[in-house]
Design a protein around this motif. Structure first.
Motif, PDB file in Angstrom:
ATOM      1  N   ARG B 552      -6.521  -6.475   1.765  1.00  0.00           N
ATOM      2  CA  ARG B 552      -5.476  -7.184   2.495  1.00  0.00           C
ATOM      3  C   ARG B 552      -6.074  -8.138   3.517  1.00  0.00           C
ATOM      4  O   ARG B 552      -6.841  -7.688   4.359  1.00  0.00           O
ATOM      5  CB  ARG B 552      -4.565  -6.176   3.216  1.00  0.00           C
ATOM      6  CG  ARG B 552      -3.584  -5.481   2.278  1.00  0.00           C
ATOM      7  CD  ARG B 552      -2.998  -4.267   2.905  1.00  0.00           C
ATOM      8  NE  ARG B 552      -4.001  -3.217   3.068  1.00  0.00           N
ATOM      9  CZ  ARG B 552      -3.761  -2.050   3.643  1.00  0.00           C
ATOM     10  NH1 ARG B 552      -2.566  -1.767   4.107  1.00  0.00           N
ATOM     11  NH2 ARG B 552      -4.716  -1.155   3.768  1.00  0.00           N
ATOM     12  N   SER B 553      -5.866  -9.439   3.464  1.00  0.00           N
ATOM     13  CA  SER B 553      -5.027 -10.096   2.490  1.00  0.00           C
ATOM     14  C   SER B 553      -5.789 -11.305   1.961  1.00  0.00           C
ATOM     15  O   SER B 553      -5.430 -12.441   2.188  1.00  0.00           O
ATOM     16  CB  SER B 553      -3.710 -10.557   3.126  1.00  0.00           C
ATOM     17  OG  SER B 553      -3.054  -9.468   3.722  1.00  0.00           O
ATOM     18  N   GLN B 578      -8.767   1.721   0.190  1.00  0.00           N
ATOM     19  CA  GLN B 578      -8.919   3.164  -0.051  1.00  0.00           C
ATOM     20  C   GLN B 578      -7.727   3.897   0.542  1.00  0.00           C
ATOM     21  O   GLN B 578      -7.852   4.985   1.102  1.00  0.00           O
ATOM     22  CB  GLN B 578     -10.244   3.662   0.549  1.00  0.00           C
ATOM     23  CG  GLN B 578     -11.460   3.177  -0.236  1.00  0.00           C
ATOM     24  CD  GLN B 578     -11.591   3.851  -1.598  1.00  0.00           C
ATOM     25  OE1 GLN B 578     -12.083   4.953  -1.721  1.00  0.00           O
ATOM     26  NE2 GLN B 578     -11.100   3.186  -2.658  1.00  0.00           N
ATOM     27  N   ASP B 579      -6.575   3.279   0.415  1.00  0.00           N
ATOM     28  CA  ASP B 579      -5.354   3.880   0.962  1.00  0.00           C
ATOM     29  C   ASP B 579      -4.321   3.922  -0.160  1.00  0.00           C
ATOM     30  O   ASP B 579      -4.341   3.091  -1.062  1.00  0.00           O
ATOM     31  CB  ASP B 579      -4.851   3.023   2.129  1.00  0.00           C
ATOM     32  CG  ASP B 579      -3.793   3.745   2.951  1.00  0.00           C
ATOM     33  OD1 ASP B 579      -3.546   4.934   2.682  1.00  0.00           O
ATOM     34  OD2 ASP B 579      -3.231   3.111   3.860  1.00  0.00           O
ATOM     35  N   TRP B 580      -3.445   4.886  -0.105  1.00  0.00           N
ATOM     36  CA  TRP B 580      -2.451   5.126  -1.137  1.00  0.00           C
ATOM     37  C   TRP B 580      -1.452   3.977  -1.214  1.00  0.00           C
ATOM     38  O   TRP B 580      -1.041   3.443  -0.184  1.00  0.00           O
ATOM     39  CB  TRP B 580      -1.717   6.433  -0.807  1.00  0.00           C
ATOM     40  CG  TRP B 580      -0.917   7.023  -1.924  1.00  0.00           C
ATOM     41  CD1 TRP B 580      -1.053   6.769  -3.245  1.00  0.00           C
ATOM     42  CD2 TRP B 580       0.135   7.979  -1.797  1.00  0.00           C
ATOM     43  NE1 TRP B 580      -0.157   7.527  -3.956  1.00  0.00           N
ATOM     44  CE2 TRP B 580       0.583   8.270  -3.111  1.00  0.00           C
ATOM     45  CE3 TRP B 580       0.729   8.630  -0.706  1.00  0.00           C
ATOM     46  CZ2 TRP B 580       1.613   9.172  -3.347  1.00  0.00           C
ATOM     47  CZ3 TRP B 580       1.749   9.524  -0.945  1.00  0.00           C
ATOM     48  CH2 TRP B 580       2.186   9.785  -2.260  1.00  0.00           C
ATOM     49  N   SER B 625       0.998  -6.851   1.518  1.00  0.00           N
ATOM     50  CA  SER B 625       0.983  -6.781   2.981  1.00  0.00           C
ATOM     51  C   SER B 625       1.834  -7.912   3.528  1.00  0.00           C
ATOM     52  O   SER B 625       2.340  -8.741   2.780  1.00  0.00           O
ATOM     53  CB  SER B 625      -0.441  -6.948   3.502  1.00  0.00           C
ATOM     54  OG  SER B 625      -0.838  -8.299   3.299  1.00  0.00           O
ATOM     55  N   ALA B 626       1.943  -7.970   4.847  1.00  0.00           N
ATOM     56  CA  ALA B 626       2.722  -9.028   5.488  1.00  0.00           C
ATOM     57  C   ALA B 626       2.142 -10.403   5.169  1.00  0.00           C
ATOM     58  O   ALA B 626       2.840 -11.405   5.205  1.00  0.00           O
ATOM     59  CB  ALA B 626       2.761  -8.804   6.994  1.00  0.00           C
ATOM     60  N   LEU B 627       0.848 -10.446   4.836  1.00  0.00           N
ATOM     61  CA  LEU B 627       0.199 -11.725   4.555  1.00  0.00           C
ATOM     62  C   LEU B 627      -0.129 -11.872   3.068  1.00  0.00           C
ATOM     63  O   LEU B 627      -1.056 -12.579   2.684  1.00  0.00           O
ATOM     64  CB  LEU B 627      -1.071 -11.866   5.405  1.00  0.00           C
ATOM     65  CG  LEU B 627      -0.755 -11.924   6.897  1.00  0.00           C
ATOM     66  CD1 LEU B 627      -2.024 -11.800   7.710  1.00  0.00           C
ATOM     67  CD2 LEU B 627      -0.027 -13.208   7.243  1.00  0.00           C
TER      68      LEU B 627
END
Lengths: 195, 666
Positions: B552-553, B578-580, B625-627
């Motif tokens: 991201r991002s 490395q996040d769900w 993500s937001a971006l």
């Protein structure tokens, strides 16, 4: 005036010392972050020598607001803290062994001073990370700082941050309370004798 | 006079009212009472069961929640899926390879969950390919296709992928008998009786890895094998297959294969077959078939061609196979939880025969045979019969069990589910389906331990059930609560593709194993970039390998120059997250392929052959993500022979004096 410690105070000093030794390895503080996208929550643990929990994920998120990444190597504290805590633990046992009131009082004073300094240092870091943001960050909210609370909870954009002691922190607190109680017992006994 | 006129008109009005009142009730009235409450799973709450539903002609497998009917995921299995890059990414292309090359489509009819001790263990779900004969194994940690094995000497793998009670074997039977691959296939179709053979394959499943191998094939008379189920408990060691076209017709089967009063259920003693195999009675035949396995660490399918299969001739080797006469073109062939009763469902029969395993064993021991069919002994119908369910309905197809002594049979023609008592052979309850039910499913309904809270019917026709969508309408599933004495319709939902067989398992059995991310340190993909520092662009002749990362991002690199016409560009995307639940997507303008969806820690490759000089945008297709909208970049394509150097960068804008210098991005 008696210069020796009473039996209960001596035991309290020993217990304080014994409580401090495991704090070298136990998490001292815990910061939880809750947001709609993170129903399972994110958390960070602060140990005497390292950081634990979802540090990588938190770093990833923090880059949006321009916060510096958290890296263990950036904190000199992590190199000395284990020795300081371990030292205080051993010193507590020594004080209980030598069994002198003035030593006990000095030890208590030093330990409490350390606790206060540690909290001040913690606050200073939180302030630094929360305020010194990259001016090119993707998200800039005028007037917004991202300093987590010293203790308690606080809303930071979409996250609610909770900051509380962890196991090691509670051990330190109990040790401090026991030591202070000892000082108070010493003081009362002195007064009784002099009356 | 006036009075009698009034009287007459009153009768007339009453009569009209009465006749309209007698019209069949609309389908809307079929749901009553607390149905909505029983099927309602509030937002944010989990369903009780996973339902693994075959996608039929979609070639895929869909995963629904029960009782809500919410669709969670469509797992690409035998058909390409541009949405997920399945069959388009370089890594997944090998999974769809067969002995005849790349197969972009198939027809998945049946699902079967792996079992241990006759109970669903939640590790894998198997699916069959009905067109180009194959069996797939889907891993329930990742909900992805982990292995596909092709079946030689077979055509139309229908009686599959049913399993034995410890998943020792997955079976596959040929629906179309054909000349075997090892024989000459260039024969007149009319020589069916002479040259066409049936085969049944026993595919072994390795206990730990799930890896599949064809242990042996049984060579059988040329009939059509339709459905099957393994024996269990006392009948463990046996497998039962329904077959039709014992007339051995090769044309107009709807008439010519419906002549005989009875076709067969084939009982296979596979323990006996194992003995013959050990004794070296198998014949090694030279054939060609594909086996494709997914390497979860390298995130890549590995395709191999195997050249040999061991065949046991069941018409020569004694005591492996026996035939049981079964009325009128049997379809479903189902074994009850005790393993004692085998239910055959003749599509055109007006009764349901139930066979007894104990009686079958006695008949075999006493050689109580009615001659033989092409070398295979035919057990006398009455000798193997426990009894018949009389007048159960029209067109029985399939049966599932509740573990409380009841069977639930679907009836295509009379469009209903009929509940009957196995011991007493008596109909207990019946419920209409909307319309023309095919398969049905009770969670664990073909295992030793059914979890009989619901029965789900899978319907072929929906007509007026949903808002119309032109000539092409959805198929549907309908959920009935069977916790009480009476079946109660509580919910229905349209499905993807055409649902055939489906299985369901308690949620907690599967959700606890569900993987969240792939660990990047375990990634062994040859083109992985484990960090932006490792991202680069390398030219090897006319092949340009882009080692690209996504986090991201942004992509690294996101500006690439020096690609020329005639080049083959390979974008090797590694998702560094490395996040769900943080996948990234990747697409390139005019790609002539599909997108990639890359899960955290995974590497996937998209091949791109640019056709025109110009600037080609790339971007992330999965809102990360937001971006997310900023997650984009450019590739410059120059004419063949151009001297634009191969450069790549990240974070340098065009006014930067070093913008064109080749340099590894930070």
């Amino acid at each position: 005036m008696k210069t020796n410690l009473s039996r209960p105070v001596r035991i309290m000093a020993a217990i304080s010392g014994l409580l401090l030794i495991p704090t070298v390895f136990l998490p001292l503080w815990r910061i939880d972050l809750m947001a709609p996208q993170y129903p399972e929550g994110l958390y960070m643990l602060i140990y005497a020598s390292k950081l634990g929990g979802n540090v990588e994920i938190i770093n990833g998120l923090n880059h949006y607001i321009g916060m510096r990444e958290l890296h263990v190597d950036d904190f000199a504290e992590f190199k000395v803290l284990p020795y300081i805590l371990g030292g205080f633990g051993l010193l507590g046992l020594v004080v209980a062994g030598i069994n002198k009131k003035f030593l006990y009082n000095i030890y208590t004073f030093l330990f409490l001073a350390f606790c206060v300094l540690a909290m001040v240092d913690f606050y200073r870091w939180e302030y630094d990370y929360g305020h010194n943001l990259n001016p090119n960050a993707a998200i800039i909210v005028p007037g917004m700082a991202y300093q987590p609370p010293l203790i308690g909870s606080k809303q930071l954009l979409n996250f609610t941050a909770y900051s509380f002691p962890s196991v090691g922190g509670y051990f330190l607190t109990v040790a401090a309370v026991l030591l202070l109680a000892g000082v108070w017992i010493n003081y009362r006994k002195n007064n009784k004798l002099s009356v | 006079m006036k009075n009698s006129f009034l009287y007459l008109s009153c009768i007339l009005v009453f009569g009209v009212l009465a006749t309209t009142g007698c019209k069949p009730k609309g389908t809307g009235s079929a749901v009553a009472g607390d149905a909505a409450q029983k099927a309602f799973v509030p937002p944010g709450k989990y369903d009780e069961y996973y339902n693994f539903v075959s996608g039929g002609f979609s070639g895929q497998l869909s995963v629904y929640g029960l009782p809500s009917g919410r669709l969670f995921r469509v797992i690409p299995v035998f058909s390409v899926d541009p949405e997920k890059g399945w069959g388009y990414s370089e890594e997944s292309k090998p999974m769809l390879m067969t002995s005849g090359g790349f197969e972009p489509w198939d027809d998945l009819h049946h699902t079967e969950l792996s079992q241990t001790n006759g109970e669903i263990d939640g590790r894998w779900v198997f699916g069959n390919a009905n067109n180009t004969p194959r069996v797939a194994r889907i891993d329930l940690k990742t909900f992805r296709t982990a292995e596909i094995i092709e079946l030689p000497n077979s055509a139309g793998n229908h009686s599959s992928p049913f399993i034995t009670e410890n998943t020792e074997y997955v079976v596959a039977g040929t629906r179309f008998s054909v000349p075997p691959d090892f024989a000459n296939g260039d024969v007149p179709i009319s020589s069916y009786k002479e040259n066409f053979k049936g085969t049944i394959s026993f595919i072994s499943v390795e206990k730990e890895t799930g890896h599949m191998n064809i242990a042996f094939q049984l060579l059988l008379p040329g009939v059509n094998f339709d459905l099957s189920h393994a024996g269990k408990g006392k009948s463990h060691g046996w497998f039962f297959f329904s077959c039709y076209n014992s007339e051995q017709a090769n044309s107009l089967l709807e008439v010519n294969a419906s002549q005989r009063d009875k076709d067969f259920i084939l009982a296979v003693n596979w323990k006996k077959a194992e003995e013959y195999l050990k004794a070296g009675k198998g014949e090694k035949k030279s054939v060609k078939y594909a086996r494709n396995r997914w390497d979860e660490k390298a995130h890549t399918g590995v395709h191999e061609i195997l050249n040999e299969v061991t065949v046991l001739d069941a018409t020569v080797l004694q005591d492996i196979c026996y035939l049981i006469p079964c009325p009128k073109s049997p379809h479903g062939c189902d074994v009850d939880p005790t393993g004692e009763y085998i239910v055959g469902s003749g599509k055109l029969a007006a009764l349901i025969p139930v066979f007894s395993f104990t009686k079958l064993q006695k008949a075999i021991a006493a050689k109580d045979f009615d001659g033989a069919y092409e070398g295979i002994p035919v057990v006398k119908y009455e000798s193997a019969l426990h009894g018949e369910v009389k007048k159960p309905g029209l067109g029985p197809l399939h049966t599932e069990f509740d573990g409380k002594g009841n069977a639930y049979t679907s009836f295509f023609v009379s469009s209903e589910i009929v509940k009957w008592n196995i011991e007493k052979l008596e109909v207990v309850d019946r419920a209409p389906t909307y319309y023309s039910i095919g398969h049905l499913c009770i969670p664990g309904g073909d295992s030793k331990k059914p979890s009989a809270k619901y029965v789900i019917g899978y319907n072929k026709i929906t007509k007026d059930r949903y808002l119309p969508t032109g000539p092409e309408l959805a198929q549907s599933a309908q959920i009935y609560d069977i916790s009480g004495d009476k079946m109660q319709l509580i919910n229905d939902f349209p499905t993807i593709g055409e649902p055939h067989y489906a299985q369901a398992a308690p949620a907690e059995l599967i959700m606890k194993n569900s993987l969240k991310i792939y660990k990047i340190e375990e990634n062994t993909h040859p083109y992985v970039s484990k960090g932006e520092k490792e991202s680069k662009v390398v030219r090897e002749g006319n092949k340009v390998h882009v080692y690209m990362t996504a986090v991201r991002s942004h992509f690294a690199p996101d500006n690439i120059e020096g690609v020329k016409l005639g080049d083959e560009v390979y974008f090797h995307l590694t998702n560094l997250e490395q996040d769900w639940d943080v996948p990234h997507g990747f697409a390139v303008k005019g790609g002539n392929t599909a997108e990639l969806l890359i899960m955290p820690g995974e590497t996937q490759t998209l091949k791109w052959v640019p056709k025109k000089v110009g600037i080609y945008p790339i971007y992330c297709t999965d809102f990360c993500s937001a971006l997310h909208q900023e997650m984009q970049g450019y590739v410059r394509v120059s004419p063949a022979g151009s001297n634009v150097p191969l450069t790549f960068s990240l974070g340098k804008n065009s006014d930067d004096p070093k913008a064109n210098s080749p340099e590894t991005p930070k």
